[in-house]
Structures are given as C-alpha cells and as structure tokens.
Design a protein around this motif. Structure first.
Motif, PDB file in Angstrom:
ATOM      1  N   ASP A 205       4.554  -4.443 -12.560  1.00 15.06           N
ATOM      2  CA  ASP A 205       5.912  -4.192 -11.895  1.00 15.06           C
ATOM      3  C   ASP A 205       6.449  -5.361 -10.862  1.00 15.06           C
ATOM      4  O   ASP A 205       7.708  -5.018 -10.063  1.00 15.06           O
ATOM      5  CB  ASP A 205       5.761  -2.828 -10.985  1.00 15.06           C
ATOM      6  N   ASP A 206       5.780  -6.387 -10.660  1.00 18.54           N
ATOM      7  CA  ASP A 206       6.279  -7.443  -9.679  1.00 18.54           C
ATOM      8  C   ASP A 206       6.216  -7.020  -8.162  1.00 18.54           C
ATOM      9  O   ASP A 206       7.074  -7.628  -7.509  1.00 18.54           O
ATOM     10  CB  ASP A 206       7.465  -8.100 -10.195  1.00 18.54           C
ATOM     11  N   ILE A 207       5.476  -6.258  -7.797  1.00 21.89           N
ATOM     12  CA  ILE A 207       5.392  -5.734  -6.489  1.00 21.89           C
ATOM     13  C   ILE A 207       4.764  -6.801  -5.787  1.00 21.89           C
ATOM     14  O   ILE A 207       5.223  -7.141  -4.773  1.00 21.89           O
ATOM     15  CB  ILE A 207       4.621  -4.458  -6.256  1.00 21.89           C
ATOM     16  N   CYS A 208       3.822  -7.612  -6.265  1.00 18.78           N
ATOM     17  CA  CYS A 208       3.204  -8.891  -5.625  1.00 18.78           C
ATOM     18  C   CYS A 208       2.401  -9.489  -6.767  1.00 18.78           C
ATOM     19  O   CYS A 208       2.386  -9.001  -7.928  1.00 18.78           O
ATOM     20  CB  CYS A 208       2.194  -8.402  -4.754  1.00 18.78           C
ATOM     21  N   THR A 210      -1.314 -11.906  -7.908  1.00 17.91           N
ATOM     22  CA  THR A 210      -2.682 -11.744  -8.003  1.00 17.91           C
ATOM     23  C   THR A 210      -3.239 -12.377  -6.522  1.00 17.91           C
ATOM     24  O   THR A 210      -4.104 -11.639  -5.890  1.00 17.91           O
ATOM     25  CB  THR A 210      -3.276 -12.512  -8.948  1.00 17.91           C
ATOM     26  N   GLU A 211      -2.627 -13.300  -5.868  1.00 19.04           N
ATOM     27  CA  GLU A 211      -3.171 -14.148  -4.853  1.00 19.04           C
ATOM     28  C   GLU A 211      -2.773 -13.240  -3.672  1.00 19.04           C
ATOM     29  O   GLU A 211      -3.621 -12.921  -2.594  1.00 19.04           O
ATOM     30  CB  GLU A 211      -2.479 -15.208  -4.797  1.00 19.04           C
ATOM     31  N   THR A 212      -1.551 -12.495  -3.442  1.00 20.91           N
ATOM     32  CA  THR A 212      -1.084 -11.531  -2.456  1.00 20.91           C
ATOM     33  C   THR A 212      -1.977 -10.474  -2.606  1.00 20.91           C
ATOM     34  O   THR A 212      -2.329  -9.917  -1.528  1.00 20.91           O
ATOM     35  CB  THR A 212       0.232 -11.289  -2.636  1.00 20.91           C
ATOM     36  N   LEU A 213      -2.256 -10.012  -3.714  1.00 19.32           N
ATOM     37  CA  LEU A 213      -2.942  -8.670  -3.850  1.00 19.32           C
ATOM     38  C   LEU A 213      -4.612  -8.896  -3.331  1.00 19.32           C
ATOM     39  O   LEU A 213      -5.174  -8.103  -2.554  1.00 19.32           O
ATOM     40  CB  LEU A 213      -3.051  -8.161  -5.334  1.00 19.32           C
ATOM     41  N   ASP A 214      -4.993 -10.115  -3.717  1.00 18.41           N
ATOM     42  CA  ASP A 214      -6.357 -10.392  -3.270  1.00 18.41           C
ATOM     43  C   ASP A 214      -6.383 -10.754  -1.575  1.00 18.41           C
ATOM     44  O   ASP A 214      -7.188 -10.341  -0.744  1.00 18.41           O
ATOM     45  CB  ASP A 214      -6.753 -11.865  -3.835  1.00 18.41           C
TER      46      ASP A 214
ATOM     47  N   ILE B 179       5.210  -8.949   0.953  1.00 17.26           N
ATOM     48  CA  ILE B 179       5.186  -8.145  -0.447  1.00 17.26           C
ATOM     49  C   ILE B 179       6.686  -8.376  -1.134  1.00 17.26           C
ATOM     50  O   ILE B 179       7.616  -8.163  -0.337  1.00 17.26           O
ATOM     51  CB  ILE B 179       4.974  -6.653  -0.282  1.00 17.26           C
ATOM     52  N   ASN B 180       6.740  -8.620  -2.501  1.00 17.68           N
ATOM     53  CA  ASN B 180       8.024  -9.109  -3.117  1.00 17.68           C
ATOM     54  C   ASN B 180       8.988  -7.850  -3.199  1.00 17.68           C
ATOM     55  O   ASN B 180      10.142  -8.202  -2.976  1.00 17.68           O
ATOM     56  CB  ASN B 180       7.430  -9.119  -4.658  1.00 17.68           C
ATOM     57  N   LYS B 181       8.481  -6.577  -3.255  1.00 15.52           N
ATOM     58  CA  LYS B 181       9.439  -5.274  -3.406  1.00 15.52           C
ATOM     59  C   LYS B 181       9.044  -4.379  -2.723  1.00 15.52           C
ATOM     60  O   LYS B 181       7.657  -4.116  -2.977  1.00 15.52           O
ATOM     61  CB  LYS B 181       9.498  -4.982  -5.065  1.00 15.52           C
ATOM     62  N   PHE B 186       3.258   0.509  -0.290  1.00 11.95           N
ATOM     63  CA  PHE B 186       3.072  -0.897  -0.349  1.00 11.95           C
ATOM     64  C   PHE B 186       1.872  -1.196  -1.355  1.00 11.95           C
ATOM     65  O   PHE B 186       1.695  -0.584  -2.465  1.00 11.95           O
ATOM     66  CB  PHE B 186       2.971  -1.631   0.970  1.00 11.95           C
ATOM     67  N   VAL B 187       1.206  -2.403  -0.897  1.00 12.71           N
ATOM     68  CA  VAL B 187       0.170  -2.656  -1.927  1.00 12.71           C
ATOM     69  C   VAL B 187      -1.393  -2.045  -1.253  1.00 12.71           C
ATOM     70  O   VAL B 187      -2.052  -1.566  -2.134  1.00 12.71           O
ATOM     71  CB  VAL B 187      -0.127  -4.354  -1.818  1.00 12.71           C
TER      72      VAL B 187
END
Lengths: 496, 496
Positions: A205-208, A210-214, B179-181, B186-187
C-alpha cells in the motif's frame, strides 16, 4: 548434567550445518548424512562462521572440537547416536519418510528432533515404531548463535522426552522452550508470520518502504524484544497497576478497524518486484557475507551486553551465556602447560572481538586489561579461587598494574596469553602476564600486577586459605627457575 | 545544524515527561502545561529515570540542562517555543481541541507534533489555521532512550515540515523516520498490533503461557530485530540469491491455514484473568521500578554494543548514539578547570554503568582503564587531537600505563576524572590521571601513562604538529607549578 554423547545430523544445509556446529563446538562428535553434492562445502562454510562467532562469544575455553564425519546413509549416521536431528527440506512426506527411516535404524532410546518450522510432530511421527522419543526442535537462524529451540511434542511424544531434550540442550548453550500444545508453525513463526503479513500490506500500500519498516523496528521495539518479550514489556507499560491495567487500556483497540490482517495479501509478481527492488536499495551495497558478519558480531555484542544485565548477574540470553561459560570452565581441560613445568602457564586463547575495536579496527586500550584480567582469573581458578571460593567471601583484588603496549592487535587477530608468578606471600600474588599474537608468537602487551587476598565482605586483606597457598607454592616453585621477564619492575617512562 | 531553541510540552505523563527529558538533557528549555494535580511528581520521576540512563549512555559531556518551567495554560506554554509536543490522552476530540488551541496561540512557524499512537494527523489538524506545520511525532517507550519517532503528515501538512522535524530531532539523539502515507496506527503499532493479536490467541488457546511466549521472542528473533529489521534479516536468509529467493520460498505459506489472525480474539474477563495471572507468575517477583531499571540498563548496554558494530563504525541505534556523542563533543563547553590554572584539568563526569560491574556490583578492573582512556582522549581533544586530526593520519598511542587501585567503585557511583601533564617533548606526553568518587572526593584509582605521537598509517612515531605542541606547552607550563602526585614513578610492588 545430561549431555549428548554422539549426534547425528540428517540434512546439512544452513540449518543442519549449524546444528552440527553447535554439537561440534561443544565437543560432541557428529555423523552427517546429506546426499546434496555440495553438502561438504555448505557445512564447512556454516562451521567456519560458527567458529568465528564462538571465538568472540566466550572467553571460556571451548572443549576440544568434536569429530565431524560425512557418511553415506541415514543408517550409518544414526549408529551410536543419542541425539538425531533431522533438517531435510520442508515437505511433510519427505520428512516423515526420513524420520521413519531414522526410527528403524537408531537405538530406540535415542532422541529424534525435527528442525521443521511448521509441520506438526504428530504428522511426522505417524509411521514410527518408537514415536515417544520424537519431537520438533525448531531453531532460529543463525542457529549457531541464537539460543532458542522450540520443543514441541506430538500426540505420541512422551513428556519425559521433552524434558530430556531441554536438559540436553543446556550444556551446548541452547535454550529449549517447551510448547504446551502442537499447532502448525508453533509459537515463534506464528508471531513472525503475523508481522510479515502486516508488513507486506504496508509495502504493497506504499505506506513505507522496506528500509523505513526495518528502521521502525530496530530503532524502537526491536531493542525491547532483545531482552524482554512482549508481555513483560507491556507489564512495565501498565505501570504500578500492571498487566490488568495495560489490558484495560489497550484491549479495546483490538476491534478497531486498524489492521489489514483480515485479508491475505496477494504476493504477486508486482509486489515481489517492489520488495526485491526496495531491499536492493536498502541493503544492496553490502554482500550477504558482509551482512552475515555484521549480524553475527552484533548478536555477540548484544549477548555480551545482556551478560552484564541485572547488576552483573546476567539477563535473558546473556544469563544463558554466563551459565554456558560456567559449564565450559567446569569442564575445561587442564591448561596446555604442565603446572609443574618451568615455563609461564598458557591461560587463554581468544580472538579480537568486534566489540573490542575502535573505528580503525584496532583493539582499544582497556580491552588489553580485560584480557589480562581474564588471564589472572584463569590463574586464580588454577589455584582454587573459583566462583564458589568467591561466593564464600574471599577473593584476590588487583591493587597495582603496569602495562606495556608493544604492538597492535586488530579485529579478528587470534591471541593467547600466558602468566608467570614472580613472587608471593600469604596475602600477595605478584604476577606477570603476556598477550601474544597467535599467528606470529610476538608479544603484543605485557602486564605486571600485584594481587591482594581479601575478605570481600570486610573489605580488608587477609591471608589466603592454606589449600590455595599450597597450590600457589607449587606453581611458584616451578616458576622460580624462570628468568625475570623483560620489563619487570619498570616504572612509566624509565629508560631501558 | 537545525536545533530546537525552546520547546513546549502539552501533557506531562510518561510520554510527555520523557519528551521533556529529551529536550532538557539536550540543553533546551521546556515549558510544560499539564492540569493533572500530580504532573510535577510524574514528570520529576521520568526525568530522574532519564538522567540516570543518560549518565550511563554517553561519556560525552551533556550540555547544561535546559530549564523546566511548569505553566498554567497552553497559551503560556507555547510562547516563544519553536517545537510544541502534544501528549494528552488518546481521544480524538480532546487532542484536536488542544492542537487547535496551540495553533491559535503559537508562532505560526513553530512545529507542532502530536504523540498520538494511532490517530490520523488529518483528523487532528482539521480546525487549525496553520495546519501545514502540524504532524504526528510518535515515540516509543521508554521515550528517553528509544530513539525512534515516526513522523506522519496529514493531508494539509507540508513536506518541508516533516523534513524540518527530522532535522531537529537529530541533535537531541532521536531518529525521525518519515512515513509516506498516513494510516491509523502508522507502521510500528501496526506491526505490534499484529503480534499482540496473534499472541493473545496463543495464550487463550493454551499453546503457551506469557513467559514462554516472551522467551520465544527474546532468545531468538528479538536479538535480530534490535539491529536489523525484518526485511534485511530475511534478505540474509535468502542467501546469495537474496530477497527474491526468500519470497519465492516463504511466500506460499501466507495462504496456509496457520494463523488465527482472521478472527479477533475476545478479550473477556476470563482471558484478562489468565494473562494477568501468568504475567504475575512470570514477573511478579520484581516490582515495576526494578523491571524499568533492568530494561533501561539493558537498552543502554545494547546501544553500546551496537556502537561497536560494523568493525567499530557503529550500526543502527549504536551509530546514532555515536553521531549524537560526536555532536555533544562538538558543542561541549570548555572544561570546568581553566586550562591556564595550576591544577589538574577536570575532564570527565560519569557514573558506574550497569555494563561495567561484576556480579558483586563492583566496577570491573578493565573499566577503570576505559575511564582513564576516555580521560586521556579528553585531554587530547583539548590540545587539538580530535577526530579530524586522527582521520588525517596522526594520533597519540598509549605505550605504557601504571594503575593503582585505591578504592572500590560500585554500580551507580558518580565519578569524575582529572588529568595532569607531568612532562612532554615533541613526540611524548607523560600524564597522570585520577578517578575520584564524586560523592566523597576520594581518589578511587590513578594512572600514570606515556603517550607517543604517531603517524598511524606508517605505524611509527613522529613529532606532533606545531599547533598541538603549542597547546601542550601552555597546559604543561601551568602544570609545572604542581607538586608531583603521589605514586608517580612507582613500579609494581615497590615499597612506599
């Protein structure tokens, strides 16, 4: 202590190879069967990684490495083995066949563990003659460092088997955790699957990326989870009112429409491309070997940090490491030098640890004194000043130290240390230790130290106990024949 | 560097109080508004925890602490503030009203961050006149140690605002992750919610108890996640073939019927009782304060371990800590002692760190040398031998050290160190450092050391650069008037 006498590994990939490494480094012989043409190479690589990590992980002397034998059949592998670990590919029919074959050929008392990450043991033990000794022992990558094995029994597994498996894992530094009831994927992979599923939605869904999630994980709750789990962490979040308060506060959001977990993400080509591309952007600058090395060094560092946890008593995986080291010391062979010989006693063999270096990759100043401290601790053990002696209120404290830095030690350098008794009386022990580069046998640093025997509760010096003094005299007598080492009696800046 | 000049905290519970602590310890003044009758006590407790943790976290000198003022209204709090952090209870109407009030009273350029853990910023900025500067800055408990803040903009937030917020968090040691969106939770909380949901099923269905579940996490993937996240870890699991291979292997199990995530667990009284009871059995022997202390000490230890990661360059939260320390050193005030004064220079103020003690709670031998090493590094910075000097290929190496252990330092003891130049020439620096117990001003240990100026690439001694020698001479000139400290020139075991 319940120990494994001989192990068999059926399947020698990354998981099976790391099991073999765990056994071998704990001094247990391993017979390995894997028909894969490259099995020898793969196992060799995993074993090299494991040896590198263990050299950093523990200062305690590892036992002589077990003997690894590659054999030609399951039947040959299991002969004489009392722990058989199955790590073949994750297909129920294949695993069941191999386990049935193991069962038929092995001693009926031998334990049979499966490395499956998801298949129920009941499905694996279906055709066995002695199913009561079969269970899942599910480890986590890298198996040679992460201590967990989930122990899961099937319908026909005996309770004693799980207890015995747990007891046999402790001496090899592993933490067997018994799961109450079998379900597919057990406990750890259930939790991981949940995060994975939600994570895939966040990427899709482009929320973030892979790097941001990590980053979200590793700069926050990842560091909580390395030491406590979820419930103990949340208990703290509940404050004085504890878990019940936390549940009251955060329970309701379970039914809020936040999550996408109700749906299964479609891992189609588009999503695979997206994830692979983002992962390349995130980590692609480093090769897998480099990432593996960094991961392993970090794991060692984290376990070392946890070993100092709870005011030095150790916490979680660090406490487990401390216990493992204590068992290694208890089983340690006599030093390589004969104590009656007229030569300095070789005490430690170690490697320059990743946590020990500055950004130039050089061993930092105080780590030399750490190795010297471990060296004098090693000498103290030889004269009977062990953990029990210290717990009974006596110890030797260092009161004075003179260090000469003669060379540079770098990340990964193999080192060893020796110790010589210069003089002694009933309270004092005057010693001289040297750290050598193992590859060149050149001295890297020396330390002359004065140790004082103390009553640690009264905080005052008292004579050592007679049995300690007797051992000191035996060693000092032999060392009296040695020349005084260069540097003894030096003060700082003194001309040579 | 973009820095916060004055901060306002609206809401001073555990989260708001910890934000205040982050600001104050970075030298930023804070105005706090919280109508709660016990706000002063709660903020004071959080601040005490934070100060304790920071004293262990960094050897770099913290700036003079900012001034904390409790004020009587939102309007008063936001006057002159350029960062306003809202941390009131988690109700959308309440938060929206407070934020609208902040917006009306604050400088239109001031950043307004909300600590909400789940509400979308679009819903919070609805009634604002200057919504473009409002965003979510979602931190993680304990906020004073975990560096992450998820930065999430709403429909009317400007991109520049998020970039500015990220830049302003770095100098206070925090990691802003954009965070993009916007989505609810959030994440991070999405991922945590997934694990929480699956975990509740595992407990409800008696697959395991809370302690077992926590052990499964902390003895395995918890230690992976403290340093890398999920995707980077799985990239390694994919081996040379990388992420695509991993996805091919583990993608299919997404559709297997493993998980219970499709259903929402009913957190009824029975389940609450069960979890609270298991949690008491697991952690009840320790009070919350004790668990908090252990958690914080472990977090400090983990960050220290990661600071040595990647061959000493630092990794993840440890790299962030190294960067934070470098910025603290760059901003450091001059030492408390005037360099031209005829007295030893006071260099470090620190506390005995949890990672520094043995199981008796005493500071271990080599940690004294660590403090002495940090002390000589402090002196070197004063004579111009800083990180840039070292990167340009010159440095001082310690070649000889004489330590006297005069007393015991225990966990939590405040210490300070001083350093005196005894003699010098163009290559050599002969110094004498003392570690004092700050409470008693008694010396705990002394170190006499010889440092040699080197060309670190050529690994040979060379004269120091003229500007360094000039600074050495200025200090040494003042120190020439000092008496020679007791212990100088001693060799080990020499009679007094």
């Amino acid at each position: 202590m319940t120990t494994i006498k001989k192990a068999a590994c059926i399947g020698g990939g990354v998981i099976g190879g790391a099991w073999a490494a765990r056994f071998l480094l704990a001094g247990i012989d391993v017979a390995m069967f894997d028909p894969h043409p490259e099995a020898t190479r793969i196992v060799g690589e995993v074993l090299a990684n494991a040896e590198r990590a263990y050299a950093m992980l523990t200062m305690a002397p590892l036992p002589a490495k077990g003997k690894l034998t590659f054999v030609k059949s399951v039947e040959e592998a299991v002969q004489g083995a009392d722990w058989i670990q199955e790590s073949v590919p994750e297909r129920v029919d294949l695993k069941r066949n191999v386990i049935t074959q193991i069962d038929a050929a092995a001693d009926p008392k031998a334990l049979i563990g499966s490395s499956t990450s998801g298949i129920m043991p009941t499905d694996l033990q279906r055709d066995m003659k002695h199913p009561e000794r079969m269970f899942v022992a599910h480890p986590y990558n890298p198996v040679y460092l992460l201590p967990l094995a989930e122990l899961v029994g099937g319908e026909r597994t005996s309770k004693e088997t799980l207890q015995e498996a747990k007891a046999k894992l402790a001496p090899i530094g592993m933490k067997g955790v018994i799961i109450n009831k079998e379900i597919e994927a057990f406990v750890g992979d259930r939790l991981l699957e949940a995060v994975w599923r939600e994570g895939l939605w966040l990427i899709k869904d482009d929320i973030c990326d892979t790097e941001t999630l990590d980053d979200v994980i590793r700069y926050s709750f990842g560091m909580r989870w390395a030491q406590m789990g979820m419930f103990e962490t949340y208990r703290i979040a509940g404050g004085e009112a504890g878990m019940r308060h936390f549940l009251a506060q955060f329970g309701p959001c379970l039914s809020w429409p936040w999550t996408k977990l109700m749906n299964v993400v479609d891992l189609d080509d588009e999503l695979v491309d997206k994830i692979a591309g983002q992962s390349d952007a995130q980590s692609g600058a480093r090769g897998i070997r480099d990432l593996e090395r960094i991961r392993d060094e970090n794991l060692v560092g984290i376990m070392h940090a946890l070993k100092s946890g709870d005011g030095g008593k150790g916490w979680g995986a660090g406490k487990l490491l401390a216990d493992f080291e204590e068992s290694l010391w208890a089983k340690a062979e006599k030093p390589k030098t004969d104590l009656g010989e007229a030569q300095p006693i070789r005490i430690l063999d170690t490697k320059v640890n990743a946590a020990w270096v500055d950004y130039n990759g050089h061993m930092t100043e105080h780590r030399y004194l750490q190795v010297f401290g471990d060296t004098s601790d090693g000498l103290l053990r030889l004269i009977g000043v062990d953990l029990d002696y210290v717990r009974n209120g006596h110890s030797y404290y260092t009161v004075e130290t003179h260090i000469r830095n003669l060379g540079e030690a770098k990340l990964g350098d193999a080192l060893y240390s020796t110790c010589q008794i210069l003089s002694h009386d009933e309270k004092r022990l005057h010693i001289f230790s040297t750290i050598y580069n193992a590859a060149t046998s050149e001295p890297v640093a020396t330390a002359e130290q004065m140790l004082l025997h103390v009553d640690s509760k009264a905080s005052k010096s008292v004579p050592a106990l007679p049995e300690v003094i007797a051992k000191v005299e035996a060693i000092a007598g032999a060392h009296a024949q040695l020349a005084k080492p260069e540097g003894v009696g030096r003060s700082v800046g003194q001309k040579r």
